[in-house]
Design an enzyme around this catalytic site. Sequence first.
Site, PDB file in Angstrom:
ATOM      1  N   GLU A 222      41.535  37.582  50.584  1.00 20.92           N
ATOM      2  CA  GLU A 222      42.257  37.366  49.324  1.00 20.92           C
ATOM      3  C   GLU A 222      43.753  37.333  49.604  1.00 20.92           C
ATOM      4  O   GLU A 222      44.314  38.301  50.132  1.00 20.92           O
ATOM      5  CB  GLU A 222      41.931  38.484  48.328  1.00 20.92           C
TER       6      GLU A 222
ATOM      7  N   GLY B 240      46.103  36.877  47.182  1.00 22.53           N
ATOM      8  CA  GLY B 240      46.858  37.389  46.043  1.00 22.53           C
ATOM      9  C   GLY B 240      46.403  38.777  45.649  1.00 22.53           C
ATOM     10  O   GLY B 240      45.807  39.512  46.439  1.00 22.53           O
TER      11      GLY B 240
ATOM     12  N   GLY C 245      41.108  38.528  41.049  1.00 21.76           N
ATOM     13  CA  GLY C 245      40.991  37.131  40.666  1.00 21.76           C
ATOM     14  C   GLY C 245      41.839  36.740  39.470  1.00 21.76           C
ATOM     15  O   GLY C 245      42.617  37.535  38.925  1.00 21.76           O
ATOM     16  N   THR C 246      41.664  35.487  39.047  1.00 23.31           N
ATOM     17  CA  THR C 246      42.473  34.918  37.971  1.00 23.31           C
ATOM     18  C   THR C 246      42.274  35.659  36.654  1.00 23.31           C
ATOM     19  O   THR C 246      43.237  35.956  35.939  1.00 23.31           O
ATOM     20  CB  THR C 246      42.126  33.432  37.785  1.00 23.31           C
TER      21      THR C 246
ATOM     22  N   HIS D 280      24.102  42.817   4.261  1.00 27.93           N
ATOM     23  CA  HIS D 280      24.896  42.302   3.144  1.00 27.93           C
ATOM     24  C   HIS D 280      25.892  43.375   2.725  1.00 27.93           C
ATOM     25  O   HIS D 280      25.495  44.532   2.550  1.00 27.93           O
ATOM     26  CB  HIS D 280      23.988  41.936   1.968  1.00 27.93           C
TER      27      HIS D 280
END
Length: 484
Positions: free
Chosen positions: A32, A34, A38-39, A446
């Site tokens: 990795e 970065g 992860g992103t 409801h």
Amino acid sequence: MEEYDFLVIGSGSGLEVANVAANRGQSVAVVEKGRLGGTCLNRGCIPSKMLLYRAEVRETIERSEAFGIDASVDDVAFADIVREVNEDVAESSDSIRRGLESSSQHDLYRAEGRFVDDRTIELSGGDRDGERLAAETVLVAAGTRPGVPPVEGLEGADYLTSREALRLEAPPDHLVIVGGGYIAAELGHFFGTFGSDVSIIGRRPHLLPDADEEVAREFTERMAERYDVYTGYEATAVSESAGKVTVEARPFPDDEDADRISVAGDELLVAAGRVPNTDTLNVSAAGIETDDQGFVETDEYLRTTADGVWALGDIVGEYLLKHSANHEAQAVARNLFGDDLEPVDYTAMPFAVFSSPEVAGVGATEAELRAADREYATRTQRYEDTARGSAMKAEGVVKPLVSLEGEILGCHIVGPDASTLIEEVVVAMKAGSGTVRDIRESIHIHPALSEVVQRAFSGQFERRGHEHAHGHGHDHGHSHDHDH
């Protein structure tokens, strides 16, 4: 050269498979370049949704007058909000790093990796520069990055992508966004709620072009009530002067007789899709084939064209969604370590856009059914026509699409809590018989908001099919906007 049983490139959802391999006693390498996670964790769905919830709180206060409540926002500690979110994200990432570094089964390599041979990568950067790693099994899960369209002057301009926008410690006075997908919708809403003037320039007729057309149209109309929205325009040039950035745009498709527009602001956000990171990995050296857009080609089991190499997540390009990547990670782990191969099942893969209003969908859109020349039935149910929706003064619509036999083909929602309401349709399509009766005959509380979904599936459907097919089409390519 270090050799491993299992090697994963990327530290997002691919880590789930790496952990299964480690728990089975395999030696594991994680590469990795970065931050760990992860992103989604670092630059995508986690920080953006944490920030967007703050926008929801402010928007709720600002709507209070409609309910006879006198409330106002006296101050917003915007910089503190952004710092807190990013500090939380950093701590989560550091926790993943510490866990890997303390593991006797994982070796973490903080470097960039490029393939140099079959199941062999070379590292670059840091103190690992030039080292090579090989493994019996390799998993490519290196994700995507923001795309930069070929707009004259853009490369030399000082523009933001989603990565930088999530770290701004003050809202721009006027934010110009190039792109009309979910990133534009979410970040436009965030900065607009906290005081920015927002202009959005998108090529397609509506914002959120991958959503059902009717839902996208309603969403676009709602956004246009608050912001300057220019749909059907393509950015052609960007220039900067005296602290202002100006975007020139022409109608798309190009019409020489139509008026062009010029939009100026003090910040430019480019949100024009995502591109896969395969070009940085030199995948061809390992025999890994890609499609014409650079996404990794896989079979139904997520095996690549290279023996012993698998792939998952955004870099595969099936669905650019974190929950899809997690689903694919489970499939890869099952196929690697199970007794039999099973195709990855994308049935009822939902998506959501956390803007205002929210948008969510699952299954086919009406345009896809028309393009397939399929007969179907549909209807719409307004939020306002239910007890809870009326009490909330909520505007929105639920639109189911069903076969003439009652099978649920898709459902699309725009309105409050769309991301939650869509889930009962997902469950019906995935775990139930997948028919209208599954929702219609289930008892709904409801007056909960979920009644809007039940009523959507209980009313009178309009039959459609061949007579509606003319003049419509759909792009079946990769959905580059989805990374959350």
